[in-house]
Design a protein around this motif. Structure first.
Motif, short mmCIF file in Angstrom:
data_model
loop_
_atom_site.label_atom_id
_atom_site.label_comp_id
_atom_site.label_asym_id
_atom_site.label_seq_id
_atom_site.Cartn_x
_atom_site.Cartn_y
_atom_site.Cartn_z
N LYS B 178 -2.39 -6.27 27.50
CA LYS B 178 -2.74 -7.19 26.31
C LYS B 178 -2.03 -6.86 25.14
O LYS B 178 -2.17 -5.94 24.34
CB LYS B 178 -4.07 -7.10 26.04
N SER B 196 3.39 -5.59 28.81
CA SER B 196 3.01 -6.70 29.98
C SER B 196 4.40 -7.10 30.89
O SER B 196 4.01 -7.24 31.92
CB SER B 196 2.66 -7.92 29.13
N SER B 225 -11.01 -4.76 25.89
CA SER B 225 -9.76 -4.02 25.03
C SER B 225 -10.61 -3.73 23.67
O SER B 225 -11.71 -3.95 23.29
CB SER B 225 -8.88 -5.09 24.97
#
Lengths: 152, 256
Positions: B178, B196, B225
């Motif tokens: 993320k 990513s 997260s």
């Protein structure tokens, strides 16, 4: 009389690795540079493994050995690039390791023979050993366990 | 006054690298003396040592970049929970031996391609530290993937435990992918790729090893997260830091 770089290299040859005392820090390949400027000397050291606790002892032993030879203005620098590799072990170090009972590193990733009876019938016990740089193996012929110096 | 992440993204980036190594290193060290067999005990202690060594490199450089005179030790021992930037997966308790190995594997499978790419960083120091850490990470991945396979493809009980470990850890495993403003700033500066970008190579490794380990890749894509941004840690990190930092907190400035 000011010291020379060659003299310092020579004295460093007398500083043993604290964990494997049969080889010197020079043979281990961790001394990357020696320079002398007037009365000041700089020794550049590279760590074997980033967390190897022996590195602090090595720095202290270097300082002690050079001080005993009259080098008082000494700087010890750490350099991590290029990263230490077992390719930097001297030939002398490799044979000393084997005499000491530690199989020297091999590019194939495992020991070629038992450091005691020289048999090639070996098995891995653990990928890690008594220090970060070693793994544990055992000889299937003489049944002795032994340390293998990991190849990195 | 400490600069914010937006003002000093390199510092933020370095904390993320250092805190991952530190928190996993400390968690791993908790096995010292209590691992199932002596060889594993030694192996875990050695892995922890590698990670703490890597921490010194990352946090040492972070301190220099911050420019406030803080050393790696200051950053490790004198920061609060919310100043930590590690992945949540690394701070949750070890669980059993299987879960510890599964977590190590999920992390290593990312670290190897990540550090490989960081070697090409436009920041020389980052490239040098990555090259040093990569050698160790490769060895860790080799070991953790073999252990996951041995336990997954082991007995009925070991397979069940590894399957439980995967179920527990999976929702945490996606956090690293993320991306946020810090990641974009680093990518634009050429310091690091976007994490990513490495998702597919990570997933490929994970799928291959899990298949060999007779385990099923979970389907969920939800990712917990907050750890790497410092937005929200689990309750566990505070307890871990209470133990890890106790000496410096009780005896400020104590030295060996």
């Amino acid at each position: 009389m000011p010291v020379t770089e060659a003299q310092i290299w020579n004295w460093l040859e007398g500083v043993p690795d604290p964990e494997i005392p049969v080889i010197s820090v020079v043979d281990l390949g961790v001394i990357r540079d020696v320079s002398v400027s007037g009365n000041a000397a700089t020794v550049t050291v590279t760590p074997t493994y980033s967390g190897c606790p022996a590195m602090a002892v090595i720095a202290m032993d270097i300082e002690t050995a050079l001080a005993a030879n009259g080098v008082e203005n000494l700087q010890i620098q750490t350099r991590i690039a290029p990263p230490w590799t077992t390719d930097w072990l001297s030939e002398k170090a490799r044979s000393r390791l084997e005499e000491f009972g530690i199989a020297p590193p091999q590019p194939a990733g495992g020991p070629t023979r038992c450091p005691h009876c020289k048999s090639d019938q070996l098995e891995k016990i653990s990928q890690f050993g008594s220090t970060p740089c070693k793994a544990q193996w055992r000889c299937q012929s003489c049944l002795e366990p032994f340390d293998y110096f990991k190849c990195i | 006054m400490t600069l914010s992440a937006a003002e000093n993204p390199l510092f933020e980036f370095l904390l993320r690298q250092g805190d991952n190594a530190l928190v996993l290193g400390h968690r791993t060290s908790e096995w010292c003396g209590v691992a199932p067999v002596l060889e594993e005990d030694i192996a875990l202690a050695n892995m922890a040592l590698d990670l703490i060594g890597q921490t010194q490199l990352w946090l040492g450089y972070a301190g220099e970049v911050e420019g406030a005179g803080r050393t790696a030790d200051d950053l490790a021992f004198l920061r609060e929970v919310y100043d930590y930037r590690n992945l949540l997966m690394l701070e949750v308790p070890n669980g059993d031996f299987g879960r510890t190995q599964m977590r190590q594997f999920l992390f290593d499978a990312f670290q190897v391609p990540w550090l490989t790419r960081l070697q090409d960083s436009t920041n020389t120091r980052v490239a040098e530290i990555a090259a040093k850490c990569l050698k160790e990470a490769l060895y860790h991945l080799d070991r953790s993937s073999h252990t996951v396979i041995a336990l997954g493809d082991g007995t009925e009980e070991s397979n069940r435990r590894m399957s439980d470990a995967l179920t527990f850890l999976w929702p945490y495993s996606g956090e690293v992918f993320k991306v946020d403003a810090t990641d974009h700033a680093m990518a634009e500066a050429g310091v690091a790729p976007l994490p990513s970008d490495l998702h597919s190579v990570w997933l490929e490794t994970v799928e291959r090893v899990l298949t060999e380990a007779c385990l099923t890749l979970p389907e969920g894509t939800f990712a917990q997260s907050g750890g790497r941004t410092g937005f929200r840690h689990t309750e566990h990190l505070g307890h871990m830091l209470a133990v890890m930092q106790t000496l410096q907190r009780s005896y400020p400035g104590a030295a060996w």
